[in-house]
Design an enzyme around this catalytic site. Structure first.
Site, PDB file in Angstrom:
ATOM      1  CB  ALA A  32      43.625 -47.038  -3.951  1.00  0.00           C
ATOM      2  CD  GLU A  52      54.548 -44.372  -4.362  1.00  0.00           C
ATOM      3  OE1 GLU A  52      55.026 -43.561  -3.536  1.00  0.00           O
ATOM      4  OE2 GLU A  52      53.317 -44.464  -4.594  1.00  0.00           O
ATOM      5  CB  ALA A  53      56.008 -39.850  -5.650  1.00  0.00           C
ATOM      6  CG  HIS A 470      41.832 -42.056   9.092  1.00  0.00           C
ATOM      7  ND1 HIS A 470      41.143 -42.447  10.217  1.00  0.00           N
ATOM      8  CD2 HIS A 470      42.936 -42.857   9.026  1.00  0.00           C
ATOM      9  CE1 HIS A 470      41.805 -43.437  10.814  1.00  0.00           C
ATOM     10  NE2 HIS A 470      42.894 -43.694  10.112  1.00  0.00           N
TER      11      HIS A 470
END
Length: 537
Positions: A32, A52-53, A470
């Site tokens: 996302a 972002e890690a 999921h």
């Protein structure tokens, strides 16, 4: 709290300095986050920082579409593990989630499944917002897609995401199609059309693969084409810890990078896209959540939202119904070139089973020890029963106030007996298909489970079950009078200005298929909502 000078940091790809403040800060560069960052950066007047890690997606283990399972348990996976689930005989299944630019879309099985008509019509009913209905979200999907299959007015052409069917699938696939079709699960040349509007079907899944072996992730589809825009900064290795509030408004985002803590100011909005485990964790560490949960860890409650971390859902995937090959066959494309959707009970309105072919021996921690598995990735094939509409619900909680602590994930798998009944039927259907005479040339023997019945088959289901990768639902969308709602239909966190959530957390109910496609759709909608709010082009 000690923070360091953020301007000392450099972004990728060209080493620009990080600014002290941005119009928009996107927390999480996963499926996302890549979409949201791209859409906001398209207006050159807006400055966008993407945190972002993990690391880059440009590594062979990610880009090779046939190797996706071997990313699990590496540095490209957060390595989450569920608490013991009574429904799994006390097992603690791993809960893989992508930790790299592109997130899950960089390490998953690359299946593009949009979800069933009934899923989105339910979302529209739950939220009271018709724009979440199936007919309306189809407009978003068409905008996303660059479909290379049979033309259909429900499919899109010219969008950023290349979608195709597996090229030259392994010979086993045609035999599986014939077997399933012969048992009333009709073949469909596009699983995202009629099967997602009716009673199901079988066929080749839509996949995000180029040239037979090259992964298409949301990092490659959305970020790479705009990576050099001067108003978009991407910072890797940056793990978001919390959101700092100023009254009822977002003030800054605090993150840690290589052992040092930084804070970046937010001028307009922060968008949390950290996934269904890390999103509720970050909210709770920010003082947003159930007051009792926060008090248990000494965190002052800045804004009470009881639903943060609740409503955890995941599809269930069994490892699995396995047959040894007569002649070994290496996997191709995404190594999962056949899938089907069907009902465990004909009276159900929506297909609740979603088995998939795994082109290798695929077993759980328990079943791998119980059965005589053949050696080698090309030695066997698996029909893995999958549960598309689980009734069981879990919860994500904090382990403590230290951001370094891994959250408590109570997946609560198979706590509802209806889930077990559905999966028992799923195993039976997979064995019927796999043992069909049409497949005789592809099997030396059935490895597992064999002809189990009653309590023995139920025990196998509990021992074989695990995540379908999921995870969703832990910051669900709903009406303002919904006591467990976390975001409104425009994805704004209820009661807080300048804060939205865009990831699978917002799903009121998980979609009845793989969730990458609906997450991209959610992110596209978030981009639309934000641009409209702030008058962006």
């Amino acid at each position: 709290m000690v923070t360091h000078d953020i301007t000392a940091l450099r972004t990728v790809p060209d080493g620009r300095s990080v600014l002290r403040a941005y119009d928009f800060v996107v927390c999480g560069g996963g499926t996302a986050g890549c979409v949201v960052a791209r859409r906001l950066a398209e207006d050159g007047r807006a400055t966008v920082l993407l945190l972002e890690a993990g690391g880059s997606h440009h590594v062979p283990a990610i880009m090779d579409s046939t190797q996706w399972m071997w990313n699990i348990g590496t540095e490209r996976d957060w390595g989450f593990v569920s608490e013991p689930s009574a429904g799994l005989n006390g097992r603690t299944p791993p809960m893989p989630m992508g930790r790299a630019l592109g997130g899950g879309s960089s390490i998953n099985g690359q299946v593009w499944a949009r979800g069933h008509r009934n899923d989105f019509d339910t979302w529209a009913s739950v939220t009271g917002d018709a724009s979440w209905s199936y007919d309306r979200v189809l407009e978003i999907y068409r905008r996303i897609e660059n479909w290379h299959g049979r033309p259909d007015p429900r499919r899109g052409i010219g969008g950023p995401v290349d979608i195709t069917l597996p090229d030259n699938p392994i010979p086993l696939v045609q035999a599986l199609i014939e077997s399933a079709d012969g048992r009333g699960i009709p073949f469909a040349d596009d699983l995202n059309t009629d099967p997602m509007e009716g009673g199901g079907g079988c066929g080749l899944p839509n996949v995000l693969v180029r040239n037979g072996v090259e992964r298409v992730s949301m990092a490659t589809a959305y970020l790479d084409p705009v990576a050099h825009r001067p108003n978009l900064h991407v910072l890797l290795g940056a793990e978001v810890e919390r959101i700092e509030l100023r009254g009822s408004r977002v003030g800054s985002v605090v993150f840690r990078r290589f052992g040092q803590r930084y804070a970046v100011e937010v001028r307009r909005e922060a968008i949390v896209s950290l996934g269904a485990i890390n999103t509720p964790k970050a909210l709770m560490l920010s003082g947003i959540g159930d007051p009792a949960e926060l008090a248990a860890h000494g965190i002052p409650c800045r804004h009470a939202l009881r639903g943060v971390g609740a409503n955890f859902q995941d599809h269930i995937l069994l490892g699995g119904c396995i047959w040894e090959y007569e002649v070994p066959e290496p996997p191709r494309n995404n190594a999962a070139e056949f899938a089907f959707f069907c009902k465990s009970d004909p009276s159900l309105p929506t297909p609740d089973l979603m088995p998939v072919l795994e082109e290798c021996p695929f077993a759980s921690d328990v079943t791998a020890r119980q059965f005589d598995l053949p050696v080698g990735a090309a030695s066997a094939w698996t029909l893995a029963p999958g549960l598309a509409r689980p009734k069981s619900r879990g919860r994500v909680r904090l382990r403590g106030a230290d951001p370094a602590l891994v959250p408590v994930i109570d997946a609560n798998f198979l706590s509802d007996p209806d889930d077990v009944r559905a999966l028992v039927r799923g195993v039976e259907i997979c064995r019927e298909i796999g043992n069909d005479p049409r497949l005789a040339g592809f099997r030396r023997r059935e490895v597992m489970p064999g002809a189990l019945h009653g309590a023995a088959l139920e025990t196998f289901v509990r021992n074989a079950s695990g995540t379908y990768f999921h995870q969703s639902g832990t910051a669900r969308m709903g009406r303002p009078d919904d006591l467990l709602a976390v975001v409104d239909p425009t994805l704004r966190v209820l009661g807080i200005e300048g804060l939205r959530i865009a990831d699978a957390s917002i799903m009121p109910e998980i979609t009845s298929a793989n969730i990458m496609a609906p997450v991209v759709m959610i992110a596209e909608r978030a981009g639309d909502f934000i641009r409209k709010t702030h008058g962006l082009g």
